[in-house]
Motif scaffolding. Sequence first.
Motif, PDB file in Angstrom:
ATOM      1  N   PRO A 103     -19.060  27.691 -22.398  1.00 30.77           N
ATOM      2  CA  PRO A 103     -17.741  28.062 -21.858  1.00 30.77           C
ATOM      3  C   PRO A 103     -17.631  27.939 -20.344  1.00 30.77           C
ATOM      4  CG  PRO A 103     -18.396  29.607 -23.565  1.00 30.77           C
ATOM      5  CD  PRO A 103     -19.583  28.722 -23.322  1.00 30.77           C
ATOM      6  N   ASP A 104     -18.654  28.399 -19.597  1.00 30.25           N
ATOM      7  CA  ASP A 104     -18.579  28.323 -18.139  1.00 30.25           C
ATOM      8  C   ASP A 104     -18.518  26.882 -17.657  1.00 30.25           C
ATOM      9  OD1 ASP A 104     -18.578  31.047 -17.966  1.00 30.25           O
ATOM     10  OD2 ASP A 104     -20.697  31.227 -17.392  1.00 30.25           O
ATOM     11  N   GLU A 105     -19.323  26.015 -18.275  1.00 30.27           N
ATOM     12  CA  GLU A 105     -19.319  24.605 -17.880  1.00 30.27           C
ATOM     13  C   GLU A 105     -17.991  23.943 -18.261  1.00 30.27           C
ATOM     14  OE1 GLU A 105     -20.423  20.923 -16.358  1.00 30.27           O
ATOM     15  OE2 GLU A 105     -21.150  22.963 -15.969  1.00 30.27           O
ATOM     16  N   ARG A 106     -17.438  24.321 -19.390  1.00 29.76           N
ATOM     17  CA  ARG A 106     -16.153  23.771 -19.795  1.00 29.76           C
ATOM     18  C   ARG A 106     -15.059  24.140 -18.781  1.00 29.76           C
ATOM     19  NH1 ARG A 106     -15.265  22.104 -24.761  1.00 29.76           N
ATOM     20  NH2 ARG A 106     -16.858  23.514 -25.616  1.00 29.76           N
ATOM     21  N   ARG A 107     -15.087  25.388 -18.319  1.00 29.13           N
ATOM     22  CA  ARG A 107     -14.112  25.824 -17.320  1.00 29.13           C
ATOM     23  C   ARG A 107     -14.303  25.054 -16.012  1.00 29.13           C
ATOM     24  NH1 ARG A 107     -14.850  30.958 -19.843  1.00 29.13           N
ATOM     25  NH2 ARG A 107     -16.616  31.436 -18.481  1.00 29.13           N
ATOM     26  N   ARG A 108     -15.554  24.855 -15.611  1.00 28.13           N
ATOM     27  CA  ARG A 108     -15.812  24.101 -14.379  1.00 28.13           C
ATOM     28  C   ARG A 108     -15.297  22.671 -14.504  1.00 28.13           C
ATOM     29  NH1 ARG A 108     -20.639  27.316 -14.130  1.00 28.13           N
ATOM     30  NH2 ARG A 108     -21.766  25.834 -15.444  1.00 28.13           N
ATOM     31  N   GLN A 109     -15.518  22.069 -15.662  1.00 27.44           N
ATOM     32  CA  GLN A 109     -15.082  20.687 -15.836  1.00 27.44           C
ATOM     33  C   GLN A 109     -13.558  20.581 -15.898  1.00 27.44           C
ATOM     34  OE1 GLN A 109     -17.095  18.323 -18.752  1.00 27.44           O
ATOM     35  NE2 GLN A 109     -19.131  19.023 -18.157  1.00 27.44           N
ATOM     36  N   LEU A 110     -12.898  21.560 -16.518  1.00 29.62           N
ATOM     37  CA  LEU A 110     -11.437  21.544 -16.541  1.00 29.62           C
ATOM     38  C   LEU A 110     -10.887  21.632 -15.121  1.00 29.62           C
ATOM     39  CD1 LEU A 110      -8.712  21.576 -17.948  1.00 29.62           C
ATOM     40  CD2 LEU A 110      -8.978  24.054 -18.259  1.00 29.62           C
ATOM     41  N   GLU A 111     -11.472  22.472 -14.307  1.00 32.18           N
ATOM     42  CA  GLU A 111     -11.034  22.575 -12.918  1.00 32.18           C
ATOM     43  C   GLU A 111     -11.305  21.267 -12.178  1.00 32.18           C
ATOM     44  OE1 GLU A 111      -9.234  23.970  -9.601  1.00 32.18           O
ATOM     45  OE2 GLU A 111      -9.215  24.795 -11.638  1.00 32.18           O
ATOM     46  N   LEU A 112     -12.417  20.605 -12.516  1.00 34.38           N
ATOM     47  CA  LEU A 112     -12.734  19.316 -11.896  1.00 34.38           C
ATOM     48  C   LEU A 112     -11.695  18.264 -12.291  1.00 34.38           C
ATOM     49  CD1 LEU A 112     -14.711  17.713 -10.161  1.00 34.38           C
ATOM     50  CD2 LEU A 112     -16.106  17.334 -12.209  1.00 34.38           C
ATOM     51  N   VAL A 113     -11.270  18.271 -13.557  1.00 33.70           N
ATOM     52  CA  VAL A 113     -10.197  17.363 -13.987  1.00 33.70           C
ATOM     53  C   VAL A 113      -8.965  17.567 -13.117  1.00 33.70           C
ATOM     54  CG1 VAL A 113      -8.592  16.788 -15.858  1.00 33.70           C
ATOM     55  CG2 VAL A 113     -10.998  17.220 -16.386  1.00 33.70           C
ATOM     56  N   ARG A 114      -8.585  18.816 -12.946  1.00 32.60           N
ATOM     57  CA  ARG A 114      -7.349  19.131 -12.239  1.00 32.60           C
ATOM     58  C   ARG A 114      -7.446  18.802 -10.739  1.00 32.60           C
ATOM     59  NH1 ARG A 114      -3.637  21.912 -14.899  1.00 32.60           N
ATOM     60  NH2 ARG A 114      -2.806  22.751 -12.951  1.00 32.60           N
ATOM     61  N   THR A 115      -8.542  19.168 -10.113  1.00 38.11           N
ATOM     62  CA  THR A 115      -8.669  18.892  -8.678  1.00 38.11           C
ATOM     63  C   THR A 115      -8.790  17.396  -8.410  1.00 38.11           C
ATOM     64  OG1 THR A 115     -11.072  19.252  -8.797  1.00 38.11           O
ATOM     65  CG2 THR A 115      -9.703  21.138  -8.188  1.00 38.11           C
ATOM     66  N   THR A 116      -9.500  16.687  -9.289  1.00 35.57           N
ATOM     67  CA  THR A 116      -9.632  15.237  -9.118  1.00 35.57           C
ATOM     68  C   THR A 116      -8.293  14.543  -9.291  1.00 35.57           C
ATOM     69  OG1 THR A 116     -11.908  15.345  -9.966  1.00 35.57           O
ATOM     70  CG2 THR A 116     -10.873  13.180  -9.885  1.00 35.57           C
TER      71      THR A 116
ATOM     72  N   ARG B  46     -13.338  11.194 -14.392  1.00 34.44           N
ATOM     73  CA  ARG B  46     -12.639  10.012 -14.915  1.00 34.44           C
ATOM     74  C   ARG B  46     -11.299  10.421 -15.518  1.00 34.44           C
ATOM     75  NH1 ARG B  46     -16.638   8.353 -17.574  1.00 34.44           N
ATOM     76  NH2 ARG B  46     -17.319   7.037 -15.849  1.00 34.44           N
ATOM     77  N   ALA B  47     -11.283  11.520 -16.236  1.00 31.61           N
ATOM     78  CA  ALA B  47     -10.031  12.006 -16.816  1.00 31.61           C
ATOM     79  C   ALA B  47      -9.026  12.352 -15.729  1.00 31.61           C
ATOM     80  CB  ALA B  47     -10.302  13.218 -17.697  1.00 31.61           C
ATOM     81  N   GLY B  48      -9.490  12.977 -14.655  1.00 33.79           N
ATOM     82  CA  GLY B  48      -8.593  13.336 -13.569  1.00 33.79           C
ATOM     83  C   GLY B  48      -8.039  12.132 -12.848  1.00 33.79           C
ATOM     84  N   ARG B  49      -8.887  11.135 -12.617  1.00 34.94           N
ATOM     85  CA  ARG B  49      -8.462   9.959 -11.856  1.00 34.94           C
ATOM     86  C   ARG B  49      -7.644   8.972 -12.683  1.00 34.94           C
ATOM     87  NH1 ARG B  49     -14.493   9.394  -9.608  1.00 34.94           N
ATOM     88  NH2 ARG B  49     -14.358  10.751  -7.781  1.00 34.94           N
ATOM     89  N   ARG B  50      -7.990   8.842 -13.969  1.00 31.04           N
ATOM     90  CA  ARG B  50      -7.408   7.757 -14.757  1.00 31.04           C
ATOM     91  C   ARG B  50      -6.819   8.180 -16.095  1.00 31.04           C
ATOM     92  NH1 ARG B  50     -11.498   5.131 -11.862  1.00 31.04           N
ATOM     93  NH2 ARG B  50     -10.969   3.000 -11.206  1.00 31.04           N
ATOM     94  N   GLY B  51      -7.117   9.374 -16.571  1.00 27.40           N
ATOM     95  CA  GLY B  51      -6.762   9.712 -17.936  1.00 27.40           C
ATOM     96  C   GLY B  51      -5.369  10.296 -18.118  1.00 27.40           C
ATOM     97  N   ASN B  52      -4.774   9.972 -19.252  1.00 28.61           N
ATOM     98  CA  ASN B  52      -3.577  10.677 -19.697  1.00 28.61           C
ATOM     99  C   ASN B  52      -3.944  11.992 -20.369  1.00 28.61           C
ATOM    100  OD1 ASN B  52      -2.933   7.478 -20.178  1.00 28.61           O
ATOM    101  ND2 ASN B  52      -1.181   8.585 -19.335  1.00 28.61           N
ATOM    102  N   GLY B  53      -5.223  12.133 -20.710  1.00 31.03           N
ATOM    103  CA  GLY B  53      -5.689  13.359 -21.326  1.00 31.03           C
ATOM    104  C   GLY B  53      -7.188  13.491 -21.196  1.00 31.03           C
ATOM    105  N   TRP B  54      -7.675  14.698 -21.441  1.00 25.79           N
ATOM    106  CA  TRP B  54      -9.112  15.005 -21.404  1.00 25.79           C
ATOM    107  C   TRP B  54      -9.502  15.626 -22.738  1.00 25.79           C
ATOM    108  CZ3 TRP B  54     -11.745  19.990 -19.870  1.00 25.79           C
ATOM    109  CH2 TRP B  54     -13.123  19.820 -19.717  1.00 25.79           C
ATOM    110  N   PHE B  55     -10.591  15.122 -23.328  1.00 23.04           N
ATOM    111  CA  PHE B  55     -11.058  15.582 -24.639  1.00 23.04           C
ATOM    112  C   PHE B  55     -12.563  15.835 -24.518  1.00 23.04           C
ATOM    113  CE2 PHE B  55     -10.559  14.549 -29.462  1.00 23.04           C
ATOM    114  CZ  PHE B  55     -11.195  15.738 -29.787  1.00 23.04           C
ATOM    115  N   PRO B  56     -12.963  17.028 -24.039  1.00 24.35           N
ATOM    116  CA  PRO B  56     -14.377  17.295 -23.802  1.00 24.35           C
ATOM    117  C   PRO B  56     -15.157  17.469 -25.097  1.00 24.35           C
ATOM    118  CG  PRO B  56     -13.103  19.277 -23.435  1.00 24.35           C
ATOM    119  CD  PRO B  56     -12.113  18.175 -23.686  1.00 24.35           C
ATOM    120  N   GLY B  57     -16.470  17.292 -25.017  1.00 26.80           N
ATOM    121  CA  GLY B  57     -17.343  17.487 -26.165  1.00 26.80           C
ATOM    122  C   GLY B  57     -17.328  18.929 -26.645  1.00 26.80           C
ATOM    123  N   GLY B  58     -17.683  19.100 -27.911  1.00 28.29           N
ATOM    124  CA  GLY B  58     -17.578  20.415 -28.525  1.00 28.29           C
ATOM    125  C   GLY B  58     -18.712  21.368 -28.212  1.00 28.29           C
TER     126      GLY B  58
END
Length: 284
Positions: free
Chosen positions: A208-221, A192-204
């Motif tokens: 770390p590995d999942e956070r990196r995967r999700q950041l890459e998903l933001v960027r590729t999306t 959703r952040a990749g498709r529509r967001g001006n920013g991404w604010f993941p949960g705390g």
Amino acid sequence: MKFGITYSTPSFGADPERLAAFARHAEECGFESLYLPEHVALYPGVRIGPMELPPSLPYADPLECLSFAAAVTRRILLGTGVLLLPYHHPVVLAKRLATVDVLSGGRMRLLTVGVGALPGEAKAAGVDFATRGRRADEAIDVLRLLWAGGEEGVSFDGEFYAFDDACVFPKPVGVRELPVHVGGSSAAAARRAGRRGNGWFPGGMLPPDERRRQLELVRTTAAEAGRDPDAVQYTRWGSLGMSTKDVEVLAAQGVTRIVVTPTTAEPGRAHEEMAAFAERFTLA
């Protein structure tokens, strides 16, 4: 790096003098932004992960609190962390957000939305829990359409929301639409952040590995949607005790904003923590 701070009404309460003093002190210290969380309705036995939440926690309305804080400050930006978007009708919300932006002189610029994780809360708000992601996607589109629309009106025909020739005024100050950041700890939130967001604010609590995967998903999306991945801001939770080295590590990961929370609910000590952090990072 930009630094925001959270005023947690469940911990600090909704006392107006305390909120006003906190907001003024945050601004004086040099924090970029003030964030408030949201829960619309709790219930006995509710849990977020392993943690049970007392149903009496005073989650005050974040937009009302931010409007109040704006009246006693001049510079600090206003944010939500997070606003539960599926539980708000976007036509009404577009009006409320634009109004806060106007009254604050254009400072309602860090709206962060999420979909919620509590089925009972969705039920209390009259929302089918299984649809909340699709509702959020549609609501973001509706908000932007209404903010950008003129006197001729705009129309929408979606799965959850529909209207014809609607005009919502006032408009945000000096911009076509307010930025919408996306919060959450799931792959769906990252998309959703990749498709529509001006920013991404993941949960705390993401590993770390999942956070990196999700950041890459933001960027590729974002790239797949024809958007610039580098234009999506990256916000992370932090602590008032973090060191300059901690911040350097996050900056190297692409983080553009860190939002911190006081470790104590005692006003005097919280203000001391804020001042010490501001001095360490030369915020003022």
